[in-house]
Design an enzyme around this catalytic site. Structure first.
Site, PDB file in Angstrom:
ATOM      1  N   VAL A   1       4.754 -10.687  -7.342  1.00 31.17           N
ATOM      2  CA  VAL A   1       4.347 -10.929  -6.184  1.00 31.17           C
ATOM      3  C   VAL A   1       4.341 -10.252  -5.079  1.00 31.17           C
ATOM      4  CG1 VAL A   1       4.376 -13.100  -4.603  1.00 31.17           C
ATOM      5  CG2 VAL A   1       4.285 -13.674  -7.104  1.00 31.17           C
ATOM      6  N   CYS A   2       5.978  -9.518  -5.365  1.00 32.06           N
ATOM      7  CA  CYS A   2       6.194  -8.470  -4.053  1.00 32.06           C
ATOM      8  C   CYS A   2       5.088  -7.475  -3.589  1.00 32.06           C
ATOM      9  CB  CYS A   2       7.594  -8.074  -4.548  1.00 32.06           C
ATOM     10  SG  CYS A   2       8.886  -9.007  -4.597  1.00 32.06           S
ATOM     11  N   THR A   3       4.941  -7.017  -4.907  1.00 32.21           N
ATOM     12  CA  THR A   3       3.855  -6.213  -4.697  1.00 32.21           C
ATOM     13  C   THR A   3       2.956  -6.407  -3.833  1.00 32.21           C
ATOM     14  OG1 THR A   3       4.777  -5.077  -6.849  1.00 32.21           O
ATOM     15  CG2 THR A   3       2.350  -4.248  -5.895  1.00 32.21           C
TER      16      THR A   3
END
Length: 211
Positions: A44-46
């Site tokens: 998700v962070c990517t």
């Protein structure tokens, strides 16, 4: 540390992927968005960091500097950046704070032990040029943020900071705004030459003043 709207955003010095910064000096006279990530090399962070890089021009047009933080070290961040760039087809154009000692995470209360004892939740802090906190949002690690909504909120914050208006539900840039209740309808008509529409004595609309 419990932060509230209107508090001065805590200052700190930290290493980032774009060099060492003092946070308040780095912000200067700009608006800022500080947002946290649970960990490097997470899916998700990517996508979120890639989206922020893609929207750099949108943030810059609003005078907003963006900066991310997670509780990983600089070496980890630098190894992760090529993945972010490849997956999202972008060049990383804003800094990621190295916070392995959790100094920033603790200053901004980004560790929520009942969610995760180690990783930061997805916190967002919008900070004004006066260094005060204008908005706080907290998402769980499993839910990616809506960056269109963050831009919408910034539009509202900047509009309402400079004009005697508020923004209604689902407002977006260009829509009519609401005259604040502290201004009488008589005074509002003088103040807003584009017109005032009274729905209720306490609910008056006017075309967006800065358009």
């Amino acid at each position: 540390m419990s932060l509230r709207l209107g508090d001065i955003a805590p200052d700190f010095t930290a290493d980032t992927t774009q060099g060492k910064i003092n946070f308040h000096e780095w912000l200067g006279d700009s608006w800022g968005m500080l947002f946290s990530h649970p960990a490097d090399f997470t899916p998700v962070c990517t996508t979120e960091l890639g989206k922020t890089a893609l929207l750099k021009g949108d943030f810059e047009r609003r005078g907003v500097k963006t900066i991310a933080v997670s509780v990983d070290d600089l070496e980890s961040h630098n190894k992760w950046i090529p993945d972010i760039e490849e997956v999202n087809g972008v060049t990383m154009n804003f800094p990621i704070i190295a916070d392995e000692d959790r100094k920033v995470a603790e200053l901004y209360d980004m560790i929520h032990p009942n969610a995760s004892a180690k990783a930061t939740v997805r916190s967002v802090f919008i900070i004004g040029p006066d260094k005060t906190i204008k908005l706080m949002l907290t998402y769980p690690a499993s839910t990616g943020r809506n960056f269109t909504e963050l831009l919408r909120v910034i539009d509202s914050l900047q509009l309402t900071a400079n004009h005697s208006v508020a923004t209604p539900a689902d407002w977006k840039d260009g829509d009519d705004a609401i005259v604040v209740p502290t201004i009488s309808t008589e005074d509002a008509i003088k103040k807003f030459p584009k017109g005032v529409k009274e729905v209720k004595p306490y609910l008056r609309y006017t075309p967006q003043p800065n358009k």
